[in-house]
Design a protein around this motif. Structure first.
Motif, PDB file in Angstrom:
ATOM      1  N   LEU A 115       5.294 -34.732  16.501  1.00  0.00           N
ATOM      2  CA  LEU A 115       5.316 -33.545  17.342  1.00  0.00           C
ATOM      3  C   LEU A 115       3.976 -32.827  17.343  1.00  0.00           C
ATOM      4  CD1 LEU A 115       8.781 -31.902  16.553  1.00  0.00           C
ATOM      5  CD2 LEU A 115       8.069 -32.875  18.728  1.00  0.00           C
ATOM      6  N   GLU A 116       3.298 -32.843  16.202  1.00  0.00           N
ATOM      7  CA  GLU A 116       2.033 -32.120  16.080  1.00  0.00           C
ATOM      8  C   GLU A 116       0.869 -32.856  16.738  1.00  0.00           C
ATOM      9  OE1 GLU A 116       1.268 -30.387  12.070  1.00  0.00           O
ATOM     10  OE2 GLU A 116       3.068 -31.503  11.529  1.00  0.00           O
ATOM     11  N   GLU A 117       0.747 -34.124  16.411  1.00  0.00           N
ATOM     12  CA  GLU A 117      -0.385 -34.931  16.874  1.00  0.00           C
ATOM     13  C   GLU A 117       0.121 -36.270  17.428  1.00  0.00           C
ATOM     14  OE1 GLU A 117      -3.308 -33.743  17.015  1.00  0.00           O
ATOM     15  OE2 GLU A 117      -3.154 -31.983  15.713  1.00  0.00           O
ATOM     16  N   PRO A 118       0.885 -36.229  18.529  1.00  0.00           N
ATOM     17  CA  PRO A 118       1.479 -37.467  19.042  1.00  0.00           C
ATOM     18  C   PRO A 118       0.453 -38.520  19.433  1.00  0.00           C
ATOM     19  CG  PRO A 118       1.708 -35.667  20.630  1.00  0.00           C
ATOM     20  CD  PRO A 118       1.258 -35.052  19.349  1.00  0.00           C
ATOM     21  N   ASP A 119      -0.711 -38.101  19.916  1.00  0.00           N
ATOM     22  CA  ASP A 119      -1.732 -39.082  20.308  1.00  0.00           C
ATOM     23  C   ASP A 119      -2.256 -39.850  19.097  1.00  0.00           C
ATOM     24  OD1 ASP A 119      -1.441 -38.271  22.904  1.00  0.00           O
ATOM     25  OD2 ASP A 119      -3.242 -37.023  22.944  1.00  0.00           O
ATOM     26  N   GLY A 121      -2.015 -44.747  30.765  1.00  0.00           N
ATOM     27  CA  GLY A 121      -3.415 -45.002  30.481  1.00  0.00           C
ATOM     28  C   GLY A 121      -3.680 -45.991  29.372  1.00  0.00           C
ATOM     29  N   GLY A 122      -2.661 -46.780  28.983  1.00  0.00           N
ATOM     30  CA  GLY A 122      -2.819 -47.738  27.896  1.00  0.00           C
ATOM     31  C   GLY A 122      -2.784 -49.178  28.364  1.00  0.00           C
ATOM     32  N   ILE A 139       8.226 -41.918  23.789  1.00  0.00           N
ATOM     33  CA  ILE A 139       8.965 -43.040  24.366  1.00  0.00           C
ATOM     34  C   ILE A 139       8.232 -43.625  25.578  1.00  0.00           C
ATOM     35  CG2 ILE A 139      11.080 -43.704  25.578  1.00  0.00           C
ATOM     36  CD1 ILE A 139      12.590 -41.781  23.745  1.00  0.00           C
ATOM     37  N   GLY A 140       7.781 -42.776  26.486  1.00  0.00           N
ATOM     38  CA  GLY A 140       7.081 -43.269  27.669  1.00  0.00           C
ATOM     39  C   GLY A 140       5.842 -44.074  27.333  1.00  0.00           C
ATOM     40  N   PRO A 141       4.894 -43.522  26.560  1.00  0.00           N
ATOM     41  CA  PRO A 141       3.698 -44.294  26.203  1.00  0.00           C
ATOM     42  C   PRO A 141       3.991 -45.554  25.398  1.00  0.00           C
ATOM     43  CG  PRO A 141       3.339 -41.954  25.823  1.00  0.00           C
ATOM     44  CD  PRO A 141       4.794 -42.120  26.147  1.00  0.00           C
ATOM     45  N   LEU A 142       5.059 -45.540  24.604  1.00  0.00           N
ATOM     46  CA  LEU A 142       5.398 -46.736  23.826  1.00  0.00           C
ATOM     47  C   LEU A 142       5.999 -47.825  24.703  1.00  0.00           C
ATOM     48  CD1 LEU A 142       6.915 -45.115  20.595  1.00  0.00           C
ATOM     49  CD2 LEU A 142       4.816 -46.474  20.708  1.00  0.00           C
ATOM     50  N   THR A 143       6.899 -47.452  25.609  1.00  0.00           N
ATOM     51  CA  THR A 143       7.591 -48.464  26.410  1.00  0.00           C
ATOM     52  C   THR A 143       6.766 -48.917  27.613  1.00  0.00           C
ATOM     53  OG1 THR A 143       8.728 -46.735  27.664  1.00  0.00           O
ATOM     54  CG2 THR A 143       9.881 -47.660  25.749  1.00  0.00           C
ATOM     55  N   ASP A 197      -2.183 -44.981  16.201  1.00  0.00           N
ATOM     56  CA  ASP A 197      -2.055 -45.681  14.920  1.00  0.00           C
ATOM     57  C   ASP A 197      -0.939 -46.717  14.970  1.00  0.00           C
ATOM     58  OD1 ASP A 197      -3.445 -45.610  12.348  1.00  0.00           O
ATOM     59  OD2 ASP A 197      -1.471 -45.224  11.493  1.00  0.00           O
ATOM     60  N   LEU A 198       0.148 -46.396  15.660  1.00  0.00           N
ATOM     61  CA  LEU A 198       1.222 -47.384  15.831  1.00  0.00           C
ATOM     62  C   LEU A 198       0.714 -48.605  16.586  1.00  0.00           C
ATOM     63  CD1 LEU A 198       4.237 -45.076  16.744  1.00  0.00           C
ATOM     64  CD2 LEU A 198       4.061 -46.499  14.707  1.00  0.00           C
ATOM     65  N   ARG A 199       0.002 -48.368  17.674  1.00  0.00           N
ATOM     66  CA  ARG A 199      -0.498 -49.494  18.481  1.00  0.00           C
ATOM     67  C   ARG A 199      -1.442 -50.373  17.672  1.00  0.00           C
ATOM     68  NH1 ARG A 199      -1.854 -46.083  24.039  1.00  0.00           N
ATOM     69  NH2 ARG A 199       0.253 -46.169  24.960  1.00  0.00           N
ATOM     70  N   GLU A 200      -2.377 -49.742  16.959  1.00  0.00           N
ATOM     71  CA  GLU A 200      -3.347 -50.506  16.196  1.00  0.00           C
ATOM     72  C   GLU A 200      -2.694 -51.224  15.018  1.00  0.00           C
ATOM     73  OE1 GLU A 200      -6.775 -48.185  15.153  1.00  0.00           O
ATOM     74  OE2 GLU A 200      -6.869 -47.256  17.154  1.00  0.00           O
ATOM     75  N   THR A 201      -1.752 -50.573  14.382  1.00  0.00           N
ATOM     76  CA  THR A 201      -1.067 -51.182  13.244  1.00  0.00           C
ATOM     77  C   THR A 201      -0.342 -52.452  13.638  1.00  0.00           C
ATOM     78  OG1 THR A 201      -0.783 -49.094  12.050  1.00  0.00           O
ATOM     79  CG2 THR A 201       0.798 -50.845  11.573  1.00  0.00           C
TER      80      THR A 201
END
Length: 379
Positions: A361-365, A122-123, A112-116, A370-374
């Motif tokens: 949960l396993e590989e959130p980064d 760092g994004g 949630i934090g990195p998305l919002t 992938d969400l950002r690029e998509t």
């Protein structure tokens, strides 16, 4: 606010009862093998249950959720729990995230934090999203469903109405497990407003020995994943699909039963080694189990299989919304692009070298990137 404000409240009596049940567990005999092939090993189950009773922070659920905007929204006759995290960035796009079984909204909390607010993590602020995170009807804080008929298409229609009430006339969607099916159905139900989709699975796009190109290593891997699922892993699905009430008696009464039922999936469906903690954080996994236990939703979440497989209608319909697929190698099903393109408007296909079914949960980064690029082309 489109619903009634909500906070998680766990009573001392609920915690005392849980600890007493864990400590009074009537343990079975050990399995006749030393691995996980017959289910969670006894020694590991006893150690994990002891940690849950004595070391895990029983109020972690409250602390993780109550600092966020939560509400109960009435949708199609049911109160749905919704976590809504607004971005501080003016050009943020709405993104609805949908979990599956035996997951929950816990899968997405660290995203949630990195998305919002990507700038704070760092994004690039241009990648910001308003996050809408509902609990599927019958799961966790959405509580039990009192009727049949809650399946992917119906949930998708409820999500479309939720986004409308929130004032989002153009939005994006992501999902995993049942959340993938719901996300794809959302593209069918609300194509006018859904700009693009991102899913972790397309179960109907796997191949069999009869339909695969066995010269292709990815198609061979899809065949092997299907063989493993049918031969080793699908017992839970058959039981939940045919007798959800039967399993609910055991899981609603015994926290160790609920623990074993869920954690076994975290072991076998993830990119784990000896224990699930090699793939996911132990406390996050237990918080996920807590949401099922505290809300008594073992039966209603199992019933989603009973309803879902009887009403599943994705096959044969072609979605027009641009769709991205992220494939993780240790997932229980490996989709194949040429098959997916028969039913979905595939615009992006990413295959990773690590991770499994609970990728957020396993590989959130990896999921975050992938969400950002998509979604960049749809801003």
């Amino acid at each position: 606010m489109v619903g009634e404000p909500f906070e998680v409240q766990i009573s001392d009596a609920e915690i005392d009862d849980l600890r007493a049940r864990l400590r009074a567990t009537r343990w079975p005999e050990p399995a006749t093998v030393d691995d996980w092939s017959q289910g969670m090993p006894l020694a590991y189950a006893q150690e994990l249950a002891g940690y849950w009773a004595d070391s895990y922070d029983m109020r972690r659920v409250e602390r993780e959720l109550n600092g966020r905007d939560q509400s109960i929204v009435q949708l199609d006759g049911l109160g749905i729990h919704v976590l809504h995290a607004r971005s501080p960035h003016r050009r943020a796009l709405p993104l609805v995230l949908t979990h599956g079984w035996p997951g929950s909204i816990v899968e997405y909390l660290d995203l949630i934090g990195p998305l919002t607010d990507p700038a704070a993590h760092g994004g690039d602020p241009a990648d910001a999203f308003h996050v809408v995170l509902p609990s599927i009807p019958g799961y966790g804080l959405s509580g039990v469903t009192g009727e049949t008929g809650w399946e992917a298409a119906r949930v998708a229609r409820a999500w479309a109405e939720l986004m409308r009430r929130l004032g989002y006339d153009r939005y994006l969607a992501h999902g995993g497990d049942w959340g993938s099916a719901i996300t794809r159905e959302l593209g069918l139900a609300d194509a006018e407003h859904v700009a693009a989709l991102h899913v972790l699975q397309i179960f109907s796009a796997a191949v069999t020995p009869d339909t695969a190109n066995l010269d292709d290593p990815e198609e061979r891997r899809s065949v092997e994943a299907g063989r493993r699922y049918r031969g080793e892993l699908s017992g839970y699905s058959t039981l939940q699909m045919t007798r959800p009430q039967l399993i609910s008696y055991a899981l609603t009464d015994s926290p160790v039963g609920q623990l074993a039922w869920i954690v076994d999936a975290f072991q076998h469906w993830t990119d784990s080694t000896d224990t699930p903690e090699s793939a996911v954080d132990r406390d996050a996994m237990l918080t996920n189990v807590m949401l099922y236990w505290l809300t008594g939703t073992a039966g209603s979440s199992a019933r989603y299989y009973y309803d879902g497989f009887r009403n599943f209608r994705q096959a044969g319909r072609v979605g027009t919304v641009p769709t991205a697929v992220a494939v993780f190698p240790r997932d229980i099903s490996v989709p194949i692009r040429r098959v997916a393109e028969r039913s979905d408007n595939i615009v992006r296909w990413t295959t990773f070298d690590r991770g499994g079914h609970f990728a957020s949960l396993e590989e959130p980064d990896l999921v975050l990137a992938d969400l950002r690029e998509t979604f960049r082309p749809y801003r």
